[in-house]
Design an enzyme around this catalytic site. Structure first.
Site, mmCIF file in Angstrom:
data_model
loop_
_atom_site.group_PDB
_atom_site.id
_atom_site.type_symbol
_atom_site.label_atom_id
_atom_site.label_comp_id
_atom_site.label_asym_id
_atom_site.label_seq_id
_atom_site.Cartn_x
_atom_site.Cartn_y
_atom_site.Cartn_z
ATOM 1 N N CYS A 242 -0.298 -3.591 -4.772
ATOM 2 C CA CYS A 242 -0.857 -4.595 -5.637
ATOM 3 C C CYS A 242 -0.095 -5.837 -5.476
ATOM 4 O O CYS A 242 -0.482 -6.259 -4.219
ATOM 5 C CB CYS A 242 -0.469 -4.293 -7.197
ATOM 6 S SG CYS A 242 -1.441 -5.091 -8.208
ATOM 7 N N HIS A 323 -3.760 0.702 -7.900
ATOM 8 C CA HIS A 323 -2.609 1.458 -8.208
ATOM 9 C C HIS A 323 -2.775 2.986 -7.755
ATOM 10 O O HIS A 323 -3.262 3.725 -8.603
ATOM 11 C CB HIS A 323 -2.506 1.411 -9.574
ATOM 12 C CG HIS A 323 -1.599 -0.031 -9.745
ATOM 13 N ND1 HIS A 323 -0.099 -0.253 -10.066
ATOM 14 C CD2 HIS A 323 -2.112 -1.263 -10.047
ATOM 15 C CE1 HIS A 323 0.083 -1.335 -10.362
ATOM 16 N NE2 HIS A 323 -1.093 -2.382 -10.360
ATOM 17 N N GLU A 325 -0.701 5.536 -8.085
ATOM 18 C CA GLU A 325 -0.039 6.224 -8.698
ATOM 19 C C GLU A 325 -0.869 6.814 -10.077
ATOM 20 O O GLU A 325 -0.622 7.612 -10.741
ATOM 21 C CB GLU A 325 1.168 5.811 -9.278
ATOM 22 C CG GLU A 325 1.181 4.518 -10.216
ATOM 23 C CD GLU A 325 0.834 3.214 -9.430
ATOM 24 O OE1 GLU A 325 0.809 2.106 -10.165
ATOM 25 O OE2 GLU A 325 0.677 3.093 -8.337
#
Length: 353
Positions: A242, A323, A325
């Site tokens: 990001c 993202h 994750e």
């Protein structure tokens, strides 16, 4: 009951219901996510912003701190069509103003048409429209928050034990906890360093990978992180997520620009240019890479073709705008963390010049 007001930069004032009292201001943004409100509200990338949920009911599965991405609520305020009592009480306990019972469809449409804008909120028994307007008029652009990293970064280095297979130096520009968890789960010891760490401080960790985290604000205000990225590029594998992608690109001669309303949600489609595979991703950013410099654009957003992935085999660099994750969001891109640590085996770490 009207005991709250939202004032927008375009002159409109909305009446609302106060769910958590207070007065504040920030950049008005929205997320399309219909789950993951705990993760969104604790994401440091929302610092200095007022977060509007486009999904109408927020809080239908309670509040559990094991899902938090940081140790407190990050946006300046929160807006929804309706908050449950669980979420409203949580926000009130953290001193974060929250309002509901207003037309969030109109707010989201306004941001999509006019772009992210300054807003002010006044909520509580004595709130007035004039209070909200005064807050809005005191709001400053995100680019003027020149030291926003200090609000979201660790003050002192931290070490998270992952077993010692790799050593990752993570520049904390507002890192989500799940990034650290994904790295430690793969055997990496993660040294979390302040956003303004020097190349010498990073060298002292003797990293296998230098990782620049997500975070809030304008990437051009993270000069120290750019200095670190420039110092290690080509010597130690470099990764970013990001804001981290934007910082790495800027450090190597590229450039960034502010988007009209950004990408925020859990259903952003990203296409890999080599395989043509499309994955759904979680995103939260208001800036994007305009010029990647020496890096190759490997993935793009299906909706607007903005860069979502930058790579360099020669420099051992891999970054992602979304993202991976996936907290909250789909798990389509979790293999990014495997790819990052695969870079660690490609060359031995050396100190910065």
């Amino acid at each position: 009951m009207t005991d709250a007001y939202l004032a927008l930069e375009d002159g409109r004032v909305f009446e609302a219901r106060a769910r958590a009292p207070g007065q504040t201001r920030g950049e008005l943004v929205f997320t399309t996510a219909y789950t993951g409100y705990e993760e969104s509200l604790t994401d440091p990338s929302y610092a200095q912003q007022v977060l509007t949920f486009s999904y109408p009911l927020i809080g239908n599965y309670g509040v559990r701190d094991e899902r938090f991405e940081s140790d407190h609520v990050q946006p300046s305020a929160a807006i929804a069509r309706e908050f449950t009592d669980d979420v409203a009480d949580w926000l009130a306990s953290e001193g974060v103003p929250a309002i509901d019972h207003l037309d969030t469809r109109e707010i989201v449409t306004s941001v999509r048409e006019e772009g992210a804008m300054a807003c002010g909120i006044a909520a509580g028994e004595d709130a007035t429209p004039e209070d909200a307007v005064a807050e809005m008029e005191a709001c400053v652009p995100m680019s003027d928050h020149t030291d926003i990293g200090a609000e979201v970064s660790v003050d002192e280095p931290e070490v998270h034990d992952g077993g010692g297979d790799y050593t990752v130096a993570l520049l904390d520009c507002g890192a989500k906890g799940s990034i650290i968890e994904n790295l430690t789960a793969r055997g990496a010891d993660v040294h979390v360093l302040p956003y303004d760490a020097t190349p010498e401080a990073v060298s002292a960790v003797n990293p296998d990978v230098v990782f620049v985290s997500n975070g809030p604000g304008d990437p051009e205000n993270f000069e120290a992180a750019q200095t670190v990225a420039e110092a290690f590029a080509g010597d130690v594998p470099l990764a970013g997520i990001c804001l981290g992608q934007q910082i790495v690109a800027s450090a190597l001669g590229g450039s960034t620009e502010k988007m009209a309303f950004g990408h925020r949600g859990v259903n952003q489609p990203v296409r890999d240019l080599e395989t043509n595979r499309v994955v759904m991703t979680t995103q939260n950013h208001g800036y994007t890479v305009a010029d990647p410099g020496p890096l190759e654009v490997t993935q793009v957003n299906v909706n607007d073709d903005t860069p979502e992935g930058l790579d360099s085999e020669d420099l051992d660099i891999i970054t992602r705008q979304y993202h991976p994750e996936a907290n909250p969001g789909p798990n389509d891109s979790l293999d990014f963390f495997d790819d990052v640590l695969d870079l660690a085996t490609s060359r031995s770490p050396v100190t910065a010049d």
